[in-house]
Design a protein around this motif. Structure first.
Motif, PDB file in Angstrom:
ATOM      1  N   GLY A   1      -5.316 -28.998  -9.260  1.00  0.00           N
ATOM      2  CA  GLY A   1      -4.190 -28.724  -8.377  1.00  0.00           C
ATOM      3  C   GLY A   1      -3.965 -27.244  -8.114  1.00  0.00           C
ATOM      4  O   GLY A   1      -3.245 -26.881  -7.189  1.00  0.00           O
ATOM      5  N   GLU A   2      -4.606 -26.388  -8.915  1.00  0.00           N
ATOM      6  CA  GLU A   2      -4.478 -24.945  -8.737  1.00  0.00           C
ATOM      7  C   GLU A   2      -5.441 -24.394  -7.687  1.00  0.00           C
ATOM      8  O   GLU A   2      -5.336 -23.235  -7.295  1.00  0.00           O
ATOM      9  N   ILE A   3      -6.380 -25.209  -7.247  1.00  0.00           N
ATOM     10  CA  ILE A   3      -7.356 -24.746  -6.256  1.00  0.00           C
ATOM     11  C   ILE A   3      -6.668 -24.616  -4.909  1.00  0.00           C
ATOM     12  O   ILE A   3      -6.024 -25.549  -4.425  1.00  0.00           O
ATOM     13  N   THR A   4      -6.803 -23.459  -4.298  1.00  0.00           N
ATOM     14  CA  THR A   4      -6.130 -23.215  -3.022  1.00  0.00           C
ATOM     15  C   THR A   4      -7.064 -23.342  -1.826  1.00  0.00           C
ATOM     16  O   THR A   4      -6.597 -23.384  -0.691  1.00  0.00           O
ATOM     17  N   ALA A   5      -8.357 -23.412  -2.058  1.00  0.00           N
ATOM     18  CA  ALA A   5      -9.326 -23.509  -0.951  1.00  0.00           C
ATOM     19  C   ALA A   5      -9.483 -24.951  -0.490  1.00  0.00           C
ATOM     20  O   ALA A   5      -9.340 -25.892  -1.282  1.00  0.00           O
TER      21      ALA A   5
END
Length: 130
Positions: free
Chosen positions: A61-65
């Motif tokens: 859930g921390e992935i922004t891409a």
């Protein structure tokens, strides 16, 4: 990454946008050698050797891409519901199914690249002639 040292193979221009490739369980970074040269034309490709520890799943859930998740369909030994769940944990994840089994990039490299290339083209930074 988070204090953990990872082994990886690196290719592509140093100033190109990054592309991270995750291998199948029991495989390594070399598993991507057939498609990496094409992907590395317009991307800095990081083919990771993961340690088999699923703790990284908790941080998806921390992935922004934007993230593309490929599924091998019903003949894959990986439960397709699990693939959908993985993509669902990503804020901007999407699934594309290529029904050739688990090792899509080996079984159907052309179809693999046909699915991945438009995804990367959406950024306007990758193309077959790049």
């Amino acid at each position: 990454m988070g204090g953990i040292r990872l082994a990886y193979q690196l290719s592509g221009p140093p100033d190109a946008p990054p592309l991270v490739l995750l291998q199948a369980l029991g495989e390594g970074a070399a598993d991507w050698r057939e498609v990496t040269p094409v992907l590395a034309r317009g991307r800095r490709v990081y083919a990771l050797d993961l340690r088999g520890d699923p703790a990284w799943l908790e941080r998806l859930g921390e992935i922004t891409a934007r993230t593309l998740v490929l599924a091998g369909g019903p003949s894959s030994h990986v439960a397709q519901e699990g693939i959908a769940e993985l993509a669902g944990r990503l804020p901007d994840g999407r699934v594309v199914t290529i029904p050739v089994g688990h090792l899509i990039h080996h079984a159907a490299p052309g179809e693999f690249l046909a699915a991945v290339s438009p995804f990367l083209l959406a950024d306007g930074e990758f193309g077959p002639g790049s």
